[in-house]
Design a protein around this motif. Sequence first.
Motif, PDB file in Angstrom:
ATOM      1  N   LEU A  25       0.821  -1.207   0.000  1.00 46.08           N
ATOM      2  CA  LEU A  25       0.000   0.000   0.000  1.00 46.08           C
ATOM      3  C   LEU A  25       0.855   1.257   0.000  1.00 46.08           C
ATOM      4  O   LEU A  25       1.983   1.245   0.468  1.00 46.08           O
ATOM      5  N   ASP A  31      -2.987   6.505   8.090  1.00 44.63           N
ATOM      6  CA  ASP A  31      -2.507   5.137   8.248  1.00 44.63           C
ATOM      7  C   ASP A  31      -1.279   5.100   9.156  1.00 44.63           C
ATOM      8  O   ASP A  31      -1.154   4.234  10.025  1.00 44.63           O
ATOM      9  N   LYS A  90      -7.813  -0.852  10.317  1.00 46.52           N
ATOM     10  CA  LYS A  90      -8.366   0.359   9.710  1.00 46.52           C
ATOM     11  C   LYS A  90      -7.454   0.954   8.638  1.00 46.52           C
ATOM     12  O   LYS A  90      -7.853   1.877   7.945  1.00 46.52           O
ATOM     13  N   ARG A  92      -5.965   1.646   5.293  1.00 43.84           N
ATOM     14  CA  ARG A  92      -6.549   1.453   3.968  1.00 43.84           C
ATOM     15  C   ARG A  92      -5.597   1.810   2.840  1.00 43.84           C
ATOM     16  O   ARG A  92      -5.763   1.345   1.737  1.00 43.84           O
ATOM     17  N   ARG A 100      -9.238  -1.083  -2.268  1.00 48.72           N
ATOM     18  CA  ARG A 100      -8.557  -0.220  -1.311  1.00 48.72           C
ATOM     19  C   ARG A 100      -8.660  -0.828   0.083  1.00 48.72           C
ATOM     20  O   ARG A 100      -9.741  -1.072   0.588  1.00 48.72           O
ATOM     21  N   GLY A 101      -7.525  -1.092   0.693  1.00 47.17           N
ATOM     22  CA  GLY A 101      -7.491  -1.642   2.032  1.00 47.17           C
ATOM     23  C   GLY A 101      -7.562  -3.149   2.105  1.00 47.17           C
ATOM     24  O   GLY A 101      -7.343  -3.727   3.159  1.00 47.17           O
ATOM     25  N   HIS A 102      -7.851  -3.820   0.996  1.00 49.35           N
ATOM     26  CA  HIS A 102      -7.982  -5.271   1.006  1.00 49.35           C
ATOM     27  C   HIS A 102      -6.687  -5.938   1.454  1.00 49.35           C
ATOM     28  O   HIS A 102      -6.699  -6.836   2.288  1.00 49.35           O
ATOM     29  N   ARG A 105      -5.982  -5.566   5.296  1.00 43.93           N
ATOM     30  CA  ARG A 105      -6.732  -6.488   6.147  1.00 43.93           C
ATOM     31  C   ARG A 105      -6.152  -7.894   6.065  1.00 43.93           C
ATOM     32  O   ARG A 105      -6.071  -8.598   7.058  1.00 43.93           O
TER      33      ARG A 105
END
Length: 116
Positions: A25, A31, A90, A92, A100-102, A105
């Motif tokens: 990311l 973040d 949280k 992302r 986005r953010g996958h 996580r």
Amino acid sequence: MNVDPTEKDAGKIRAALVELYETELDLEPTDLALIDVAAPMLARAAQLDAVVRREGQMIPGGNRAGMMVLHPGIAQAQLSRTQAAGHLAKIRGEGEGSRRGHNARDAVGARWGNRV
């Protein structure tokens, strides 16, 4: 670089988390702030783990003489990890759309899934 669950230095944990997330990311300031909050929590959990290893999982306590109770550091370490995982979940990164953010996580689940 992986995050060592026994690392007690919040600065080293922060650096490892930033490196881990930046492989997938482009981190935004929010973040990085989430990482800044989570890193000391993870460091504290590692410190508590060391205390529990030194003192044992069961310690004298309770309201009767000689009664053994579960070391309170165990619950505190678990709570710290749970809260840190919530903050890390949280993250992302930059971007738009469903992806986005996958990856963030997935990384949190892979790293902390068995510890919370």
